[in-house]
Design a protein around this motif. Structure first.
Motif, PDB file in Angstrom:
ATOM      1  N   UNK A 117       0.938  -1.228  -0.124  1.00 19.74           N
ATOM      2  CA  UNK A 117       0.133  -0.097   0.318  1.00 19.74           C
ATOM      3  C   UNK A 117       0.765   1.922  -0.050  1.00 19.74           C
ATOM      4  N   UNK A 118       2.213   1.194   0.086  1.00 13.05           N
ATOM      5  CA  UNK A 118       3.332   1.854  -0.012  1.00 13.05           C
ATOM      6  C   UNK A 118       4.389   2.226  -1.373  1.00 13.05           C
ATOM      7  N   UNK A 119       3.473   1.637  -2.001  1.00 14.90           N
ATOM      8  CA  UNK A 119       4.142   1.368  -2.960  1.00 14.90           C
ATOM      9  C   UNK A 119       4.948   2.659  -3.975  1.00 14.90           C
ATOM     10  N   UNK A 120       5.025   3.821  -4.037  1.00 12.55           N
ATOM     11  CA  UNK A 120       5.881   5.320  -3.736  1.00 12.55           C
ATOM     12  C   UNK A 120       7.397   5.006  -3.347  1.00 12.55           C
ATOM     13  N   UNK A 121       6.944   4.618  -1.711  1.00 15.52           N
ATOM     14  CA  UNK A 121       7.694   4.532  -0.782  1.00 15.52           C
ATOM     15  C   UNK A 121       8.645   3.640  -0.832  1.00 15.52           C
ATOM     16  N   UNK A 122       8.372   2.785  -1.339  1.00 14.99           N
ATOM     17  CA  UNK A 122       9.463   0.972  -1.872  1.00 14.99           C
ATOM     18  C   UNK A 122      10.182   1.238  -3.090  1.00 14.99           C
ATOM     19  N   UNK A 123      10.041   2.500  -3.820  1.00 12.15           N
ATOM     20  CA  UNK A 123      10.109   2.313  -5.406  1.00 12.15           C
ATOM     21  C   UNK A 123      10.983   3.397  -4.857  1.00 12.15           C
ATOM     22  N   UNK A 124      11.314   3.972  -4.058  1.00 14.96           N
ATOM     23  CA  UNK A 124      11.793   5.588  -3.724  1.00 14.96           C
ATOM     24  C   UNK A 124      13.489   5.086  -2.968  1.00 14.96           C
ATOM     25  N   UNK A 125      13.208   3.908  -2.033  1.00  9.17           N
ATOM     26  CA  UNK A 125      13.915   3.266  -1.569  1.00  9.17           C
ATOM     27  C   UNK A 125      14.498   2.420  -2.333  1.00  9.17           C
ATOM     28  N   UNK A 126      13.842   1.619  -3.056  1.00 10.20           N
ATOM     29  CA  UNK A 126      14.287   0.220  -3.247  1.00 10.20           C
ATOM     30  C   UNK A 126      15.385   0.372  -4.816  1.00 10.20           C
ATOM     31  N   UNK A 127      14.767   0.881  -5.617  1.00  8.36           N
ATOM     32  CA  UNK A 127      14.684   1.533  -6.896  1.00  8.36           C
ATOM     33  C   UNK A 127      15.594   2.465  -7.070  1.00  8.36           C
ATOM     34  N   UNK A 128      14.888   3.611  -6.909  1.00 10.91           N
ATOM     35  CA  UNK A 128      15.865   4.873  -6.915  1.00 10.91           C
ATOM     36  C   UNK A 128      17.293   5.423  -5.959  1.00 10.91           C
TER      37      UNK A 128
END
Length: 306
Positions: free
Chosen positions: A69-80
């Motif tokens: 439910x917090x995909x944006x936060x997960x991608x901000x750290x784990x991908x970006x």
């Protein structure tokens, strides 16, 4: 050599910082409040000011269920975050050592996963970590990505500490028995990362690429819990052995699907670096002994444990 350790507040990052002096390295530990890896400007400033010779990235959004439910936060750290560190490392001419996860796989295999096996994450956490791997490979050739699994240790939140808490509170527990993986001690992961950093400091290069590293042998969460309680009881960490019952994943639903099979083949890593996976039974013993020592310390100082 000075190494920049991102995610120093986590299980592995904490151990890297603590153990670095034993490898002749100076660890510049930065937690998420001190260094936001999703900010290229903060990373550039940190590298310019500290001039590290290598970066270890243990920073990650690891709340597997919350990631749904917090995909944006997960991608901000784990991908970006991974992409930002790789780009900055390339520009500075220094390598990046990065931690990844078994969650990049679907978990439907029955043979230990190799680095070349097909990836098919089933949730946001695994997908964001896989995107981070791909971002690093595209930006910095001098990288080493280490996939690991079922991380536990003295510091932070993990399965071992949860079992100890529940074992003190309950007479009986049901633990999932149809998920199979390899428990891996945070200190052991930190040890191999620091050994690789030390070799790079001496040799100026490593065999870059993607590798698997985890404890051995494989087991279920139910098996792992049983060994935790057995050793903890021997050490006096719990007063009695709780009654354990195996349950199925379907009986313990979670927002994010867990891989049923998380066994990693570590032979490529061992062949490249001569570092064999450690037996998790012995590694677990080290963690429980340290937890026992830490619990005795306030009592010995005359402070009542809450």
């Amino acid at each position: 050599m000075r190494i920049l350790v991102c995610g120093a507040g986590g299980q592995v990052g904490h151990e890297v910082v603590n153990r670095a002096p034993g490898f002749g390295l100076v660890a510049l530990g930065r937690n998420r409040q001190q260094l936001d890896v999703s900010s290229p400007e903060q990373i550039a400033r940190e590298i310019q000011e500290q001039r590290p010779g290598l970066i270890i990235n243990a920073a990650a959004y690891t709340h597997v269920d919350n990631a749904e439910t917090h995909a944006e936060q997960a991608y901000a750290v784990n991908r970006d975050g991974a992409a930002n560190l790789a780009a900055a490392a390339c520009q500075a001419g220094i390598p990046l050592l990065h931690l990844s996860t078994d969650y990049v796989f679907a978990g439907d295999a029955r043979a230990a996963y190799r680095e070349s096996d097909h990836t098919a994450p089933t949730g946001v956490y695994g997908a964001s970590k896989l995107a981070g791997e791909q971002a690093i490979a595209a930006r910095q050739p001098a990288h080493l990505i280490l996939r690991t699994s079922w991380v536990y240790g003295v510091h932070g939140h993990n399965f071992v500490k949860t079992m100890l808490r529940l074992g003190r509170q309950r007479d009986a527990l049901g633990v999932v028995s149809d998920q199979i993986g390899c428990p891996t001690q945070a200190g052991s992961i930190a040890g191999v990362l620091l050994e690789l950093a030390s070799r790079y400091a001496r040799q100026g290069t490593l065999e870059w690429g993607l590798y698997h590293y985890s404890g051995q042998p494989s087991c279920s969460w139910y098996d792992f819990a049983g060994e935790i309680f057995r050793q903890a009881h021997e050490l006096g960490l719990i007063e009695r052995l709780p009654q354990l019952s195996p349950i199925l994943t379907a009986q313990y639903p979670t927002p994010a699907r867990r891989p049923a099979w998380s066994v990693l083949d570590c032979s490529r890593f061992e062949a490249a670096f001569g570092l064999a996976p450690r037996d998790w039974h012995a590694d677990l013993g080290e963690v429980l002994v340290e937890l026992s020592r830490l619990e005795r310390r306030p009592l010995e100082a005359g402070v009542r444990r809450a």
